[in-house]
Design a protein around this motif. Structure first.
Motif, PDB file in Angstrom:
ATOM      1  N   UNK A 270       4.883   8.994  11.773  1.00 10.88           N
ATOM      2  CA  UNK A 270       5.368   7.855  10.989  1.00 10.88           C
ATOM      3  C   UNK A 270       4.797   7.837   9.572  1.00 10.88           C
ATOM      4  N   UNK A 271       3.573   8.326   9.419  1.00 14.93           N
ATOM      5  CA  UNK A 271       2.941   8.441   8.103  1.00 14.93           C
ATOM      6  C   UNK A 271       2.317   9.832   7.996  1.00 14.93           C
ATOM      7  N   UNK A 272       2.075  10.280   6.768  1.00 16.09           N
ATOM      8  CA  UNK A 272       1.578  11.635   6.546  1.00 16.09           C
ATOM      9  C   UNK A 272       0.374  11.624   5.614  1.00 16.09           C
ATOM     10  N   UNK A 273      -0.652  12.396   5.983  1.00 10.92           N
ATOM     11  CA  UNK A 273      -1.819  12.532   5.112  1.00 10.92           C
ATOM     12  C   UNK A 273      -1.500  13.412   3.913  1.00 10.92           C
ATOM     13  N   UNK A 274      -0.537  14.326   4.087  1.00 13.24           N
ATOM     14  CA  UNK A 274      -0.106  15.188   2.984  1.00 13.24           C
ATOM     15  C   UNK A 274       1.329  15.612   3.252  1.00 13.24           C
ATOM     16  N   UNK A 275       2.000  16.115   2.232  1.00 11.34           N
ATOM     17  CA  UNK A 275       3.374  16.569   2.385  1.00 11.34           C
ATOM     18  C   UNK A 275       3.606  17.817   1.546  1.00 11.34           C
ATOM     19  N   UNK A 276       4.736  18.446   1.790  1.00 15.83           N
ATOM     20  CA  UNK A 276       5.203  19.498   0.892  1.00 15.83           C
ATOM     21  C   UNK A 276       5.769  18.843  -0.366  1.00 15.83           C
TER      22      UNK A 276
ATOM     23  N   UNK B 230       1.825  26.987  -4.972  1.00 15.59           N
ATOM     24  CA  UNK B 230       1.233  27.037  -3.648  1.00 15.59           C
ATOM     25  C   UNK B 230      -0.017  26.186  -3.538  1.00 15.59           C
ATOM     26  N   UNK B 231      -0.006  25.237  -2.615  1.00 18.24           N
ATOM     27  CA  UNK B 231      -1.179  24.421  -2.353  1.00 18.24           C
ATOM     28  C   UNK B 231      -1.287  23.186  -3.220  1.00 18.24           C
ATOM     29  N   UNK B 232      -0.613  23.171  -4.368  1.00 17.95           N
ATOM     30  CA  UNK B 232      -0.723  22.032  -5.269  1.00 17.95           C
ATOM     31  C   UNK B 232      -0.065  20.787  -4.700  1.00 17.95           C
ATOM     32  N   UNK B 233       1.014  20.964  -3.916  1.00 21.77           N
ATOM     33  CA  UNK B 233       1.658  19.800  -3.310  1.00 21.77           C
ATOM     34  C   UNK B 233       0.762  19.170  -2.258  1.00 21.77           C
ATOM     35  N   UNK B 234       0.115  19.994  -1.446  1.00 16.04           N
ATOM     36  CA  UNK B 234      -0.832  19.474  -0.453  1.00 16.04           C
ATOM     37  C   UNK B 234      -1.970  18.736  -1.149  1.00 16.04           C
ATOM     38  N   UNK B 235      -2.522  19.348  -2.181  1.00 17.86           N
ATOM     39  CA  UNK B 235      -3.646  18.742  -2.893  1.00 17.86           C
ATOM     40  C   UNK B 235      -3.266  17.393  -3.499  1.00 17.86           C
ATOM     41  N   UNK B 236      -2.139  17.339  -4.196  1.00 21.67           N
ATOM     42  CA  UNK B 236      -1.768  16.107  -4.888  1.00 21.67           C
ATOM     43  C   UNK B 236      -1.423  14.994  -3.903  1.00 21.67           C
ATOM     44  N   UNK B 237      -0.651  15.324  -2.877  1.00 26.09           N
ATOM     45  CA  UNK B 237      -0.255  14.282  -1.930  1.00 26.09           C
ATOM     46  C   UNK B 237      -1.448  13.799  -1.110  1.00 26.09           C
ATOM     47  N   UNK B 238      -2.388  14.694  -0.820  1.00 28.61           N
ATOM     48  CA  UNK B 238      -3.586  14.255  -0.098  1.00 28.61           C
ATOM     49  C   UNK B 238      -4.459  13.370  -0.976  1.00 28.61           C
ATOM     50  N   UNK B 239      -4.501  13.654  -2.290  1.00 26.30           N
ATOM     51  CA  UNK B 239      -5.250  12.784  -3.192  1.00 26.30           C
ATOM     52  C   UNK B 239      -4.652  11.378  -3.223  1.00 26.30           C
TER      53      UNK B 239
ATOM     54  N   UNK C  78       0.824  -1.205   0.000  1.00 25.65           N
ATOM     55  CA  UNK C  78       0.000   0.000   0.000  1.00 25.65           C
ATOM     56  C   UNK C  78       0.859   1.255   0.000  1.00 25.65           C
ATOM     57  N   UNK C  79       2.158   1.086   0.059  1.00 30.64           N
ATOM     58  CA  UNK C  79       3.051   2.238   0.108  1.00 30.64           C
ATOM     59  C   UNK C  79       3.050   2.950  -1.238  1.00 30.64           C
ATOM     60  N   UNK C  80       2.736   4.249  -1.186  1.00 38.62           N
ATOM     61  CA  UNK C  80       2.738   5.033  -2.415  1.00 38.62           C
ATOM     62  C   UNK C  80       3.869   6.017  -2.496  1.00 38.62           C
ATOM     63  N   UNK C  81       4.361   6.461  -1.311  1.00 32.39           N
ATOM     64  CA  UNK C  81       5.407   7.473  -1.322  1.00 32.39           C
ATOM     65  C   UNK C  81       6.212   7.479  -0.051  1.00 32.39           C
ATOM     66  N   UNK C  82       7.326   8.210  -0.086  1.00 28.77           N
ATOM     67  CA  UNK C  82       8.239   8.341   1.052  1.00 28.77           C
ATOM     68  C   UNK C  82       8.570   9.819   1.225  1.00 28.77           C
ATOM     69  N   UNK C  83       8.481  10.291   2.454  1.00 28.56           N
ATOM     70  CA  UNK C  83       8.687  11.709   2.758  1.00 28.56           C
ATOM     71  C   UNK C  83       9.887  11.871   3.681  1.00 28.56           C
ATOM     72  N   UNK C  84      10.851  12.658   3.253  1.00 24.07           N
ATOM     73  CA  UNK C  84      12.057  12.890   4.032  1.00 24.07           C
ATOM     74  C   UNK C  84      11.996  14.163   4.859  1.00 24.07           C
TER      75      UNK C  84
END
Length: 397
Positions: free
Chosen positions: A175-181, A207-216, A138-144
């Motif tokens: 440990x996990x994030x609903x959204x990221x930069x 501005x805001x597009x990173x939050x929107x895409x990662x939350x999607x 289920x892993x879709x991404x990794x945030x540093x």
């Protein structure tokens, strides 16, 4: 178990020649020592012709691919995704540098997840025509993690009193994030394509597009896992000026409204902010001062506001969120302006919900906001009583 993972690194920029060179130079040892496969760097630039020529030369020097792009950072990121040839896409901003192990730590998070899924045989998330290895995770991404380095002026101390830097440290806190930069975050390319990449039709070029895409991505059912060992060093250069913060305040505050329309579930009811309440109070008392030709109503408002500000500062200091009173006050002004732009965007669309809605991504965050809002509202009422007491003393003497 397949221990290979090829990575495409996408960097959007608009000029910033010196910063781009700093980033590309920092990636050289990372790419040379990367043990899990191939890497590529794609720089998408929208600067002037002179800057474009300089960045193209840097790309040739540091083995990166150069692509001309539009002004919109969203379109530049999307172009990078389309041109990427490897299975994982890592986004790095042009004003950061890679710390040792950046690529390896991103890759090992994916590889560890593959290994864990192979051991547990978890295939509950299988969908469509994905390959067997893809069905297992289920892993879709990794945030540093991002740390700020460089000269920190007096203005930086003001920025620290805002919430603008919080998201850069999410990888250490959750440990996990609903959204990221949009910096130091990687995703499977297939996931980015599945969710439609970055939305390009927002009203600002960034501005805001990173939050929107990662939350999607998380709404689709994927996880974004934190990896605090994967570190980028962010230059303070692009944050150390008041205009830079004002531009962010205007964009991000306004974008909150449009994100609320796109994702209403992440906005929760809240008590109207004290700034908005005081604005209403000042307007009413200013009218009374004009009608009765007396400064007393406005003086009362000023006394009330000062008492409220001082007690809020003491409250925040007690909860380790205060600091130098001057920087604290300036930070509060920036926060109020952020909220003001959010409300203005809503009212322009005849939507009054912006007065009592605030973004929240978790139950814990909602509870924290509610506790603080209740505390601030109590201070609002207490200082009103204190103001009346002061007015009474003034009348007596």
């Amino acid at each position: 178990m397949d221990q290979s993972l090829n990575i495409s690194i996408v960097t959007p920029t608009s000029g910033r020649v010196n910063l781009v060179e700093r980033l590309l130079a920092s990636l050289v040892p990372e790419r040379e020592s990367y043990p899990y496969g191939e890497t590529e760097v794609l720089v998408v630039n929208s600067g002037s012709e002179e800057e474009a020529a300089a960045i193209r030369t840097l790309c040739e020097k540091y083995d990166a691919k150069f692509f001309p792009g539009e002004v919109s950072v969203r379109k530049k990121r999307n172009l990078g995704i389309e041109k990427a040839q490897y299975e994982v896409v890592l986004f790095l901003d042009s004003d950061v540098a890679a710390e040792k192990g950046l690529l390896r730590f991103h890759a090992e998070t994916y590889l560890k997840d593959r290994e864990d899924c192979s051991v547990t045989g978890d295939s509950d998330f299988s969908q469509g025509n994905r390959s067997d290895s893809e069905k297992e995770s289920r892993l879709g991404g990794v945030f540093g993690l991002t740390r700020f380095v460089g000269h920190k002026s007096w203005w930086w101390k003001v920025v620290e009193q805002t919430t603008y830097l919080d998201s850069f440290s999410f990888a250490e806190r959750f440990p996990y994030n609903a959204w990221t930069i949009g910096n130091n975050v990687s995703f499977y390319r297939r996931v980015l394509l599945e969710v439609g990449m970055f939305e390009v039709n927002f009203p600002f070029p960034l501005g805001g597009d990173d939050l929107d895409m990662t939350y999607r991505i998380t709404k689709t059912g994927y996880l974004i896992k934190s990896c605090p060992q994967a570190v980028t060093l962010h230059s303070t250069e692009t944050w150390n000026r008041p205009k830079a913060i004002y531009d962010r305040t205007r964009r991000w505050g306004s974008m909150d409204y449009f994100l609320g329309q796109r994702h209403p579930e992440i906005f929760t009811d809240c008590i109207p902010k004290s700034g908005a309440l005081f604005l209403c109070v000042f307007i009413v008392l200013a009218v009374l001062s004009a009608v009765f030709r007396s400064w007393t109503p406005l003086l009362c408002a000023v006394i009330w506001f000062v008492l409220h500000a001082v007690i809020c500062w003491i409250y925040d200091c007690a909860h380790k969120e205060g600091g130098n009173p001057l920087f604290y006050a300036m930070g509060k002004v920036i926060r109020a302006a952020y909220r003001g732009y959010y409300m203005r965007a809503g009212l322009r669309h005849r939507d009054v919900s912006c007065v009592h809605k605030e973004m929240s991504f978790s139950l814990d965050q909602t509870k924290f906001m509610q506790r603080r809002e209740i505390a601030v509202f109590k201070i609002f009422l207490i200082t009103f009583v204190l103001m009346l007491v002061c007015l009474g003393i003034y009348k007596i003497f």
